[in-house]
Enzyme design. Structure first.
Site, short mmCIF file in Angstrom:
data_model
loop_
_atom_site.label_atom_id
_atom_site.label_comp_id
_atom_site.label_asym_id
_atom_site.label_seq_id
_atom_site.Cartn_x
_atom_site.Cartn_y
_atom_site.Cartn_z
N ARG A 15 0.32 -1.55 -0.09
CA ARG A 15 -0.08 -0.20 0.25
C ARG A 15 1.10 1.38 -0.38
O ARG A 15 0.38 2.43 -0.60
CB ARG A 15 -0.86 0.20 0.64
CG ARG A 15 -2.25 -0.20 1.13
CD ARG A 15 -2.89 0.21 2.05
NE ARG A 15 -2.09 -0.21 3.53
CZ ARG A 15 -2.75 -0.60 4.53
NH1 ARG A 15 -2.94 0.60 5.42
NH2 ARG A 15 -1.65 -1.55 5.79
N CYS A 31 5.15 -2.33 25.92
CA CYS A 31 5.67 -1.12 26.20
C CYS A 31 5.19 -0.98 27.67
O CYS A 31 5.48 -0.27 28.89
CB CYS A 31 4.24 -0.47 25.44
SG CYS A 31 2.72 -1.09 24.77
N HIS A 87 0.52 5.20 28.33
CA HIS A 87 0.18 4.58 29.83
C HIS A 87 0.42 4.89 31.18
O HIS A 87 1.61 5.27 31.55
CB HIS A 87 0.75 2.39 29.47
CG HIS A 87 0.69 2.08 27.87
ND1 HIS A 87 -0.39 2.76 27.32
CD2 HIS A 87 0.78 1.04 27.47
CE1 HIS A 87 -0.77 1.40 25.89
NE2 HIS A 87 0.05 1.13 26.44
C1 11C Z 1 -1.00 -2.21 23.97
N1 11C Z 1 1.14 -2.72 24.96
O1 11C Z 1 -1.17 -0.98 24.52
C2 11C Z 1 0.08 -3.07 23.64
C3 11C Z 1 0.59 -3.03 22.08
O2 11C Z 1 3.31 -6.81 23.06
O3 11C Z 1 4.40 -5.09 21.32
C4 11C Z 1 2.14 -3.61 22.52
C5 11C Z 1 1.93 -5.41 21.90
C6 11C Z 1 3.08 -5.98 22.35
O4 11C Z 1 -2.12 -2.46 23.13
#
Ligand code: 11C
Length: 365
Positions: free
Chosen positions: A39, A137, A250
């Site tokens: 894409r 994360c 987060h």
């Molecule tokens: C989220 N932590 O916030 C997840 C994204 O295992 O790398 C990352 C998912 C991972 O949805």
């Protein structure tokens, strides 16, 4: 001694951040190659390293590079990462997916905490693996604050509740939140495709797939990955992960029980000194970690430190916020590459303060 660097998934939320972080950290990029799906292939992308034409990935093309960052799906990584890392004189492969994080042969690395696991006993410029996993994360943000505390007080149990941003679900997740917020405010029902339910003005206690034990995979990643990064296979970790309508940082409320009694002032001092952590803990001045302030910052914020009403002297409560796309993904990945270039250049907590409890660390550094 410039390096040739490739990014797979270059047009995704994490891929775009990796380009910026490489520039901001002055990684010696001699040539940048951007891989993305058909894409985007052929499009010209302006980058701090000049205009780059998006290419389609092939192992042959990627094998010629020094570093390849994979910011794609776990299936893609499973298909290509090991093959690519096995090419003689081929690239170091830094994988952002969960594909290899639990593989005992593949290091799972936060350079400031356990970068030393990459070092081969044969010498500082020799490494044990050319494929390295970048943590989830949520785990990465929490352990930045937890490691210094663990080294001092020895964490026995962790209970984590998360408040996770839309960016964890990629650019599509952020777009769904942005669009959905407009729809909601216009009195319409927000449409959800990426998230299990509409996210604007809501909270969804469900991230990734439910497991047989009732936890989600996101929650189990916090358990599995914290144990591996700390080299503490018995550490008790329980997590509840929730998605909230925040764009890209987060937050996590963390309760811990420790083996040694906790001195709160000492805990504050440890976090104030820790690399990659900003202590933000002045409730009197209304200063505590918040996703709005942690956004686009390399350091995570830690604060709200207090003695636990549940665990008493052997317990501590705290709150952390960190940029999901930076410490949670792109920054950590680039720091791994920096560590491979020069292990001494990356501040390593383990070198300043040997963790008394993780025995393998003492011997490794
Ligand atoms: C989220 N932590 O916030 C997840 C994204 O295992 O790398 C990352 C998912 C991972 O949805």
């Amino acid at each position: 001694n410039g390096k040739t660097v490739g990014i797979c998934g270059a047009t995704g939320a994490v891929g775009i951040e990796i380009i910026s972080v490489l520039a901001e950290r002055k990684f010696p990029v001699q040539k940048l190659v951007l891989f993305a799906s058909s894409r985007s292939a052929g499009k010209i992308v302006p980058t701090p390293f000049g205009d780059v034409k998006i290419d389609l990935f092939s192992v042959e093309k990627a094998a010629k590079l020094d570093y390849v960052f994979l910011a794609v799906s776990g299936d893609f990584s499973l298909q290509f990462a090991k093959e690519l890392a096995a090419v003689p004189n081929g690239p170091v492969v830094i994988d952002n997916s969960s594909a290899f994080r639990r593989d005992p042969e593949i290091p799972l690395v936060i350079p400031e905490i356990n970068g030393s696991v990459l070092l081969s006993k044969e010498g500082e410029d020799k490494f044990v693996s050319k494929l390295i996993a970048n943590p989830n994360c949520t785990t990465a943000i929490a352990v930045m604050a937890l490691w210094p505390l663990h080294c001092e007080f020895q964490i026995k149990k962790l209970i984590v509740s998360t408040y996770q941003a839309a960016s964890g679900a990629g650019a599509e997740g952020m777009e769904e939140l942005r669009e959905g917020a407009h729809e909601f405010l216009a009195g319409k029902t927000a449409v959800n495709k990426v998230f299990a339910h509409p996210l604007p003005f809501n909270l969804i206690p469900h991230i990734d797939k439910f497991q047989d034990n009732g936890y989600t995979k996101e929650e189990m990643k916090v358990t599995w990955e914290t144990r591996k990064i700390f080299d503490e296979p018995e550490l008790l970790v329980s997590c509840t992960a929730a998605r909230i309508p925040i764009m890209r940082a987060h937050s996590e409320a963390i309760s811990m029980e420790t083996v040694r009694p906790v001195n709160i002032e000492r805990a504050r001092e440890l976090l104030a000194q820790a690399d990659g952590v900003d202590l933000v803990d002045n409730p009197d001045r209304l200063e505590y970690p918040m996703p709005m302030n942690a956004t686009k910052k390399f350091n995570i914020e830690a604060g709200r430190l207090r003695k636990s009403l549940v665990f008493g002297d052997h317990g501590l409560e705290l709150f952390v916020s960190g940029d999901q796309l930076l410490r949670g993904a792109a920054l950590n990945a680039v720091l791994i590459a920096e560590f491979m270039e020069n292990p001494r250049a990356v501040p390593q907590f383990t070198k300043k303060r040997t963790c008394k409890f993780a025995v393998s660390r003492e011997t490794a550094v």
